[in-house]
Design a protein around this motif. Sequence first.
Motif, PDB file in Angstrom:
ATOM      1  N   VAL A 128       2.875 -37.349  13.433  1.00  0.00           N
ATOM      2  CA  VAL A 128       2.918 -37.627  14.865  1.00  0.00           C
ATOM      3  C   VAL A 128       3.704 -38.902  15.149  1.00  0.00           C
ATOM      4  O   VAL A 128       4.409 -39.014  16.154  1.00  0.00           O
ATOM      5  CB  VAL A 128       1.480 -37.736  15.424  1.00  0.00           C
ATOM      6  N   GLY A 129       3.610 -39.884  14.245  1.00  0.00           N
ATOM      7  CA  GLY A 129       4.314 -41.150  14.458  1.00  0.00           C
ATOM      8  C   GLY A 129       5.818 -41.000  14.429  1.00  0.00           C
ATOM      9  O   GLY A 129       6.540 -41.766  15.091  1.00  0.00           O
ATOM     10  N   TYR A 130       6.322 -40.025  13.673  1.00  0.00           N
ATOM     11  CA  TYR A 130       7.763 -39.828  13.561  1.00  0.00           C
ATOM     12  C   TYR A 130       8.289 -38.807  14.562  1.00  0.00           C
ATOM     13  O   TYR A 130       9.501 -38.562  14.605  1.00  0.00           O
ATOM     14  CB  TYR A 130       8.118 -39.365  12.143  1.00  0.00           C
ATOM     15  N   THR A 131       7.424 -38.194  15.337  1.00  0.00           N
ATOM     16  CA  THR A 131       7.860 -37.164  16.286  1.00  0.00           C
ATOM     17  C   THR A 131       7.495 -37.549  17.717  1.00  0.00           C
ATOM     18  O   THR A 131       8.324 -38.094  18.438  1.00  0.00           O
ATOM     19  CB  THR A 131       7.231 -35.818  15.906  1.00  0.00           C
ATOM     20  N   TYR A 132       6.271 -37.302  18.117  1.00  0.00           N
ATOM     21  CA  TYR A 132       5.893 -37.498  19.517  1.00  0.00           C
ATOM     22  C   TYR A 132       5.820 -38.965  19.909  1.00  0.00           C
ATOM     23  O   TYR A 132       6.136 -39.312  21.051  1.00  0.00           O
ATOM     24  CB  TYR A 132       4.557 -36.801  19.790  1.00  0.00           C
ATOM     25  N   PHE A 133       5.424 -39.836  18.989  1.00  0.00           N
ATOM     26  CA  PHE A 133       5.420 -41.262  19.322  1.00  0.00           C
ATOM     27  C   PHE A 133       6.838 -41.734  19.637  1.00  0.00           C
ATOM     28  O   PHE A 133       7.060 -42.495  20.584  1.00  0.00           O
ATOM     29  CB  PHE A 133       4.844 -42.074  18.155  1.00  0.00           C
ATOM     30  N   ILE A 134       7.806 -41.309  18.825  1.00  0.00           N
ATOM     31  CA  ILE A 134       9.203 -41.686  19.063  1.00  0.00           C
ATOM     32  C   ILE A 134       9.709 -41.099  20.372  1.00  0.00           C
ATOM     33  O   ILE A 134      10.431 -41.755  21.134  1.00  0.00           O
ATOM     34  CB  ILE A 134      10.089 -41.221  17.892  1.00  0.00           C
ATOM     35  N   GLU A 135       9.324 -39.865  20.657  1.00  0.00           N
ATOM     36  CA  GLU A 135       9.744 -39.229  21.904  1.00  0.00           C
ATOM     37  C   GLU A 135       9.175 -39.974  23.107  1.00  0.00           C
ATOM     38  O   GLU A 135       9.861 -40.131  24.136  1.00  0.00           O
ATOM     39  CB  GLU A 135       9.284 -37.769  21.906  1.00  0.00           C
ATOM     40  N   GLN A 136       7.951 -40.441  23.001  1.00  0.00           N
ATOM     41  CA  GLN A 136       7.373 -41.239  24.084  1.00  0.00           C
ATOM     42  C   GLN A 136       8.134 -42.549  24.262  1.00  0.00           C
ATOM     43  O   GLN A 136       8.365 -42.998  25.386  1.00  0.00           O
ATOM     44  CB  GLN A 136       5.895 -41.518  23.796  1.00  0.00           C
ATOM     45  N   LEU A 137       8.518 -43.180  23.144  1.00  0.00           N
ATOM     46  CA  LEU A 137       9.301 -44.420  23.229  1.00  0.00           C
ATOM     47  C   LEU A 137      10.600 -44.207  23.992  1.00  0.00           C
ATOM     48  O   LEU A 137      11.009 -45.056  24.808  1.00  0.00           O
ATOM     49  CB  LEU A 137       9.618 -44.925  21.815  1.00  0.00           C
ATOM     50  N   ASN A 138      11.265 -43.087  23.753  1.00  0.00           N
ATOM     51  CA  ASN A 138      12.553 -42.820  24.384  1.00  0.00           C
ATOM     52  C   ASN A 138      12.440 -42.618  25.887  1.00  0.00           C
ATOM     53  O   ASN A 138      13.456 -42.685  26.593  1.00  0.00           O
ATOM     54  CB  ASN A 138      13.204 -41.584  23.755  1.00  0.00           C
ATOM     55  N   HIS A 139      11.248 -42.355  26.384  1.00  0.00           N
ATOM     56  CA  HIS A 139      11.067 -42.090  27.814  1.00  0.00           C
ATOM     57  C   HIS A 139      10.382 -43.245  28.548  1.00  0.00           C
ATOM     58  O   HIS A 139       9.992 -43.086  29.707  1.00  0.00           O
ATOM     59  CB  HIS A 139      10.247 -40.814  28.015  1.00  0.00           C
ATOM     60  N   MET A 140      10.221 -44.400  27.897  1.00  0.00           N
ATOM     61  CA  MET A 140       9.543 -45.524  28.525  1.00  0.00           C
ATOM     62  C   MET A 140      10.483 -46.707  28.658  1.00  0.00           C
ATOM     63  O   MET A 140      11.573 -46.741  28.060  1.00  0.00           O
ATOM     64  CB  MET A 140       8.286 -45.888  27.721  1.00  0.00           C
TER      65      MET A 140
END
Length: 498
Positions: A229-241
């Motif tokens: 999850v840290g390498y997928t959805y966490f990164i995706e959340q970072l890109n949208h904040m």
Amino acid sequence: MSTPPLAQRTGSCSEYKPECIGQPQKALLYTAVPLIAFGLAGNLTCCSTFIAERANTTGQTNVTWKNCVWFVYGDLPRLVVTLVAVLGLPYVNPWSLRFGIPAICTLVATLLFFSTLCSYKNSSKANGSPLTILFRVFVAAFSKLFYRIPTDPKDLFEIQNPQRYSVPHTMSLRCLDKAAIVTPTKTLEEQEKNTWRLCRVTEVEETKKVVRMVPLWTTFILCGVVKAVGYTYFIEQLNHMNPKVGRLKVPLVVIIWLYEQAKLKFAELSSVVFITCLGLKKPAAPTFGIAASMILAILCCITAAKVESRRLGVVQMHGLVDKHDERVPMTMFWLLPQFLLLGAFEGVFNSSAGFFFVDLSSMQRFLSLSPGSIQRFVDQSQVSMQRYLGFFLSGVWGVGILGSILSVYVVGKISEKGGKQMNWFQHDLNQSRLDKYYWTLAWLMAVNLVVFIVVAVIYRYKESKLKDEELGDVGFDNVNVTRTFTLNCCCWNYEYNY
């Protein structure tokens, strides 16, 4: 080579647009990804052992000036280069340069590495892969499927040599004992030559040890799912904040760097706790560490669910549900706690699992050897299997990371079951419900924690009985010896007296 500016000869344009990416560029990219994975796997397996071997060529067991020089020479430049890359590379816009700089640095490092190989003298000898021993035992046991196991374990094949690593016979998993049966059809000398038909009792016992760990390893698969999850959805959340602090735009890689530092520091901290406070002589200490890491994983999932719920609230408030290209007016540092918890989880887990696989019962068997014989004893391939258990663990974690894809698919299908609600995973992050997925991972991890505790208690109980049986067989009941066991961790040595 897959980036548009470097792929003009393939007939595609040099702009960064989807229509400029042709099939040759995709082929190059998809070829590079497994090559990177293969290179990282080789580095992970060999680099630390190679550096530790060169840093301890004198055979000293204490922290020396030479070890400190090796630490500064090896670690300090790595930290500086990593920090510069973390802060600098995100500002490099062309992907050709962003990929090209690490490629050039890796090429230079490779040439430097090969330039020093001539001065390196390898004193160790190849003993074969311990993984081959596992396959040989299973093949030999299957080939003697219809043979009866002798009632007396002394009738099984074993090389009697006090300078050779040996493990006493145990009564568990007796079906594998067939690999050590000496058949009456051929002479012993002829059967010894075919190692795929006849194995030593020691090889059989080492295989049993791996098999007994399989139920324990299965409880680590879900840990890999959480790690993914840290390498997928966490990164995706970072890109949208929002990445800005005031007017300063902070690179997203800084959060990832802090996560890596948390993983490293918590691994060191847990190692110190095991060494100074709990001690390796307490077998349950690593088990508590793994359980603590699973609790950290649960807290990470709960924190991620809470933060994602808040992020979705901000999305609803500003009407950004259908505007996936716009950044959410919420600072990315809201994600820092879950990244730190994820790093702490991985660090504590890696350290605890490493200590868990240190088999002290095997260590007891060579405490009475002379110092000159210990190195020859440890270099044997059967003993090296102890070191491979950690790599088996990495493989199980990798299965969990790959299994995260399956978990997303299954959870998504269950979420839309009956047509009452949409799938939690949409093409747009703002329309998805990752918070519910994080809550699902949290309670699954809680169930997994309970299963791990039960399996670990049973495993420790069985291992304790087998240890008592083995020590009774080799006559260690009344032996009082003192030796120093040195655990080498990142070129720093910790000593234990037994």
